[in-house]
Scaffold this active site. Sequence first.
Site, PDB file in Angstrom:
ATOM      1  N   SER A  51     -10.215   0.051   7.023  1.00  0.00           N
ATOM      2  CA  SER A  51      -9.629   0.135   5.682  1.00  0.00           C
ATOM      3  C   SER A  51      -8.992  -1.132   5.139  1.00  0.00           C
ATOM      4  O   SER A  51      -8.594  -1.172   3.974  1.00  0.00           O
ATOM      5  CB  SER A  51      -8.597   1.252   5.631  1.00  0.00           C
ATOM      6  OG  SER A  51      -9.253   2.470   5.482  1.00  0.00           O
ATOM      7  N   SER A  69      -9.815   2.437   2.866  1.00  0.00           N
ATOM      8  CA  SER A  69      -8.923   3.173   2.011  1.00  0.00           C
ATOM      9  C   SER A  69      -7.950   2.309   1.222  1.00  0.00           C
ATOM     10  O   SER A  69      -7.378   2.784   0.243  1.00  0.00           O
ATOM     11  CB  SER A  69      -8.116   4.153   2.859  1.00  0.00           C
ATOM     12  OG  SER A  69      -7.272   3.454   3.761  1.00  0.00           O
ATOM     13  N   LYS A 104       0.864  -1.181   0.000  1.00  0.00           N
ATOM     14  CA  LYS A 104       0.000   0.000   0.000  1.00  0.00           C
ATOM     15  C   LYS A 104       0.898   1.227   0.000  1.00  0.00           C
ATOM     16  O   LYS A 104       1.930   1.245   0.702  1.00  0.00           O
ATOM     17  CB  LYS A 104      -0.900  -0.025   1.239  1.00  0.00           C
ATOM     18  CG  LYS A 104      -1.887   1.139   1.305  1.00  0.00           C
ATOM     19  CD  LYS A 104      -2.828   1.030   2.521  1.00  0.00           C
ATOM     20  CE  LYS A 104      -3.815   2.184   2.571  1.00  0.00           C
ATOM     21  NZ  LYS A 104      -4.734   2.119   3.731  1.00  0.00           N
TER      22      LYS A 104
HETATM   23  N1  GLN Z   1     -13.155   4.626   6.226  1.00  0.00           N
HETATM   24  C1  GLN Z   1     -12.610   5.123   7.454  1.00  0.00           C
HETATM   25  C2  GLN Z   1     -12.253   6.573   7.312  1.00  0.00           C
HETATM   26  O1  GLN Z   1     -12.591   7.143   6.334  1.00  0.00           O
HETATM   27  C3  GLN Z   1     -11.457   4.295   7.873  1.00  0.00           C
HETATM   28  C4  GLN Z   1     -10.217   4.597   7.152  1.00  0.00           C
HETATM   29  C5  GLN Z   1      -9.085   3.716   7.514  1.00  0.00           C
HETATM   30  O2  GLN Z   1      -9.278   2.683   8.157  1.00  0.00           O
HETATM   31  N2  GLN Z   1      -7.889   4.147   7.176  1.00  0.00           N
HETATM   32  O3  GLN Z   1     -11.689   7.173   8.150  1.00  0.00           O
END
Ligand code: GLN
Length: 485
Positions: A175, A151, A76
């Site tokens: 995410s 994400s 990532k």
């Molecule tokens: N979807 C969540 C957010 O927008 C979690 C993001 C993540 O786990 N990095 O913050």
Amino acid sequence: MEDKTLIELKTKIQNKEISSYELTKFFLNRIKKIDPKLNAFITVTENDSLKKAKKIDSEIAKGNINPLSGIPIAQKDIFCTKGIRTTCGSKMLEDFISPYDATVVEKLDKAGMIIIGKTNMDEFAMGSSNETSYFGDVKNPWNLNCVPGGSSGGSAASVAARLIPCSTGTDTGGSIRQPASLTGICGIKPTYGRVSRYGMIAFASSLDQAGIFTRTAKDCAILLSHISGYDVKDSTSSKKEVPDYYKECTKKFEKMKIGIPEEFLDGLDSKVAEVFTESINIFKSNGCEIKKISLKNSKLGVSAYQVVAPAECSSNLSRFDGVRYGFRANDVKDIDELYKKSRSQGFGDEVKRRILIGTYALSTGYYDAYYLKAQKIRTIISKEFQNAFKEVDVIIGPTAPDCAFKLGEKLNDPIAMYLSDIFTVSTNLAGLPAISIPMGFKNKLPLGLQIIGNHFDESKILSLSNHYQNLTDWHMQKPDMLGET
Ligand code: GLN
């Protein structure tokens, strides 16, 4: 070849049935052919990875072989990689080349793995759809009009489309698990502190945790053992010994008590509920006891998370000021304007929204009303989980409230977007490990089953996942990206 698991590829390399060069070339070709449709990669390191593969092949010829020698992996783009651009999905770091490797990257390198590229992601890991990336949306391999989740959308889409056997991800509020659910693969978020956060660009430091995407629980287990462990460079990393997760999850399955929070089923989409009930029945008839439990404060998770995470990000992202590294605006008359213009032009809308919310929540007069209250809710949620784990070994539920949604569908409705994480954020607030594994389909789109464990019970959640995968074949289903099926 693309359907082979990590374990199968490891055996092939060790038996010299295939060289690392051939394997790396194979996946690079697949990326070339398929990724233009998905946009899962921000950077593909073709030359470097082929060079490294050659080097590893010559080491193998000399008898120097490491546990995962010669197997490619995608990182990532939140993990710092020495000499390779690390963008975090942002214009702010568009040209940033890290001078050092993240600990996760270093550990996988030591195990013999080859980085094939850096995957697309929501900007600074803020998002649930991979639509906030400066480098464009990622498409879901099961339906190119749908999001892959976020994400870590690029990491998930690339494994689902068999562009790579495994990838890394990070999970601050879901995410890893939510994109794993939406793309029909396995994604594990370990206990907070199990894996070092060193060199992982910070979003919300008390919630962030690195993890793995693969297609099987066994593959997840292997990689998790490699990336886990104490690191002097991260004082929040745990000194607890790292088990051999593969051994643990493949030994004879022991009967488990599984908790199902009634709140997870409240108002659940009927198809998701039907698929989830089928999974419960599989566990019931195969050596598990099911117990209804209550996590009544878990519904406060998203609200608490959306105060704590932005608060921490507003502090973490203050380092991007146009002075030290990253994007710097032109045509400025003084230092104040340099800060203002660099941050206004370097960050995207979602990141700005989080910084504003976080700064507001931490400011004098609002701290008690928002931040302190959110922290109290966090403690209540953690305690509730601890009480539940007195009665059950693991807790299960759907990973996400629904299957993948259409690109653009929730982009202008941040609350709807934040609610995609309703089943995942609480485990981050409580620092617990959790995994998402495929459990079926709705409208030809995958659905994920979430298994949550108590702190450092990764072996248990992996063992139950492996048990489920021995009884079902949802994890074997694949999207038809090249008309191959
Ligand atoms: N979807 C969540 C957010 O927008 C979690 C993001 C993540 O786990 N990095 O913050």
